[in-house]
Design an enzyme around this catalytic site. Structure first.
Site, PDB file in Angstrom:
ATOM      1  N   ASP A  18     -10.305   3.569   5.473  1.00 21.71           N
ATOM      2  CA  ASP A  18      -9.338   2.949   6.398  1.00 21.71           C
ATOM      3  C   ASP A  18      -9.651   1.514   6.810  1.00 21.71           C
ATOM      4  O   ASP A  18      -9.155   1.058   7.852  1.00 21.71           O
ATOM      5  CB  ASP A  18      -9.266   3.812   7.685  1.00 21.71           C
ATOM      6  CG  ASP A  18      -7.832   4.275   7.930  1.00 21.71           C
ATOM      7  OD1 ASP A  18      -7.044   4.292   6.987  1.00 21.71           O
ATOM      8  OD2 ASP A  18      -7.520   4.585   9.098  1.00 21.71           O
ATOM      9  N   LYS A  32      -6.989   3.639  -9.279  1.00 18.08           N
ATOM     10  CA  LYS A  32      -7.603   4.356  -8.144  1.00 18.08           C
ATOM     11  C   LYS A  32      -7.920   5.733  -8.708  1.00 18.08           C
ATOM     12  O   LYS A  32      -7.040   6.606  -8.778  1.00 18.08           O
ATOM     13  CB  LYS A  32      -6.624   4.425  -6.966  1.00 18.08           C
ATOM     14  CG  LYS A  32      -7.031   5.397  -5.856  1.00 18.08           C
ATOM     15  CD  LYS A  32      -7.492   4.700  -4.614  1.00 18.08           C
ATOM     16  CE  LYS A  32      -7.887   5.714  -3.531  1.00 18.08           C
ATOM     17  NZ  LYS A  32      -8.422   5.072  -2.334  1.00 18.08           N
ATOM     18  N   GLU A  75      -9.841   0.489  -7.055  1.00 17.47           N
ATOM     19  CA  GLU A  75     -10.105   0.777  -5.633  1.00 17.47           C
ATOM     20  C   GLU A  75     -10.895   2.073  -5.507  1.00 17.47           C
ATOM     21  O   GLU A  75     -10.519   3.100  -6.070  1.00 17.47           O
ATOM     22  CB  GLU A  75      -8.803   0.915  -4.831  1.00 17.47           C
ATOM     23  CG  GLU A  75      -9.101   1.197  -3.348  1.00 17.47           C
ATOM     24  CD  GLU A  75      -7.884   1.557  -2.491  1.00 17.47           C
ATOM     25  OE1 GLU A  75      -6.740   1.289  -2.891  1.00 17.47           O
ATOM     26  OE2 GLU A  75      -8.122   2.122  -1.402  1.00 17.47           O
TER      27      GLU A  75
END
Ligand SMILES: Nc1ncnc2c1ncn2[C@@H]1O[C@H](COP(=O)(O)OP(=O)(O)OP(=O)(O)O)[C@@H](O)[C@H]1O
Ligand SMILES: [Mg+2]
Length: 239
Positions: A13, A38, A116
């Site tokens: 986050d 990802k 990511e």
């Protein structure tokens, strides 16, 4: 041969997806054919009988990437917990060989890859296989995304130094949600730069942005004002 970069957060986050989406947009808008990867995503939404990986959907939309969500994210889990636990709960065995193959397939198509991570560097993807093992297996350098405020010196330094201790190259740091009128933010940037000897870039707090709802806010303009494509290309390495 493709060039690539792995975006590692100091925590979950912290803004990895927002920053990565901005980087991909910057590259693609300057005609660098970049794709996002990802490998494992937890907390996917279930729509029309399939999991929609939210991060991937956001980056695909912002970057206008002509690639399927499945190819960019081979493992999507509904349960919003660490990948190893989500896989266990959903009875899936994450196979590193599949992740590597999917990455290879994308590398054949795209000369620039931005990957990511999930959570931070020492997040288990499966028993005894951490995110940093994948960074090494994909032969990528990293950029660390951290928060701009209180606590970030510790989190950022821990991430940078651990990465370096296992032989991962750290190319730079991006502090997200940065406010140049905040003394703590200003000092964090200066201190992290001094202690790591790395370049520290910043992204300010954005308006009207929401990853889940695919609200892009002013990210496209903000990223262009705060990052230049030359630095980004310099950070990337053949993989
Ligand atoms: N610079 C910013 N300004 C305002 N809101 C932001 C900014 N960066 C991120 N956010 C918001 O913070 C939340 C977390 O951001 P993001 O999803 O990018 O984090 P993440 O590190 O990718 O998380 P995860 O570990 O779940 O992948 C999102 O709701 C996003 O819209
Ligand atoms: Mg994310």
């Amino acid at each position: 041969m493709s060039k690539g970069l792995f975006i590692i957060g100091t925590d979950t986050d912290v803004g990895k997806t927002v920053v990565t989406a901005g980087l991909i947009h910057l590259l693609r808008s300057k005609n660098y054919d970049a794709c996002y990867f990802k490998p494992v995503l937890s907390g996917a939404a279930f729509k029309n009988g399939q999991f929609i990986p939210g991060d991937t959907n956001f980056v695909k939309t912002l970057g206008d990437i002509p690639e399927s969500l499945e190819n960019m994210t081979p493992y999507s889990f509904k349960t919003p917990v660490s990948p190893h636990l989500a896989a266990k709960i959903e009875n899936v065995a994450i196979q590193v060989s599949i992740i590597k193959q999917k990455f290879e397939d994308l590398k054949q198509k795209y000369p620039y890859m931005v990957v990511e991570g999930a959570g931070g560097l020492i997040v288990p993807l499966k028993a005894k296989y951490m995110l940093y093992d994948l960074v090494k297996d994909l032969h990528l350098p990293i950029v660390v995304v951290g928060r701009a405020g209180l606590g970030t010196i510790n989190h950022t330094l821990l991430t940078v130094r651990y990465a370096q201790s296992v032989g991962i190259k750290v190319k730079g740091i991006i502090l997200n949600g940065y406010d140049s009128s905040n003394k703590c933010h200003l000092d964090n940037k200066k201190t992290i730069k001094e202690l790591t000897k790395l370049s520290v870039l910043t992204i300010p707090k954005l308006k009207d942005i929401n990853v889940e709802k695919i609200q892009l806010g002013n990210l496209k303009n903000i990223i262009k004002e705060n990052l230049d494509v030359k630095t980004l290309i310099e950070w990337m390495e053949p993989c």
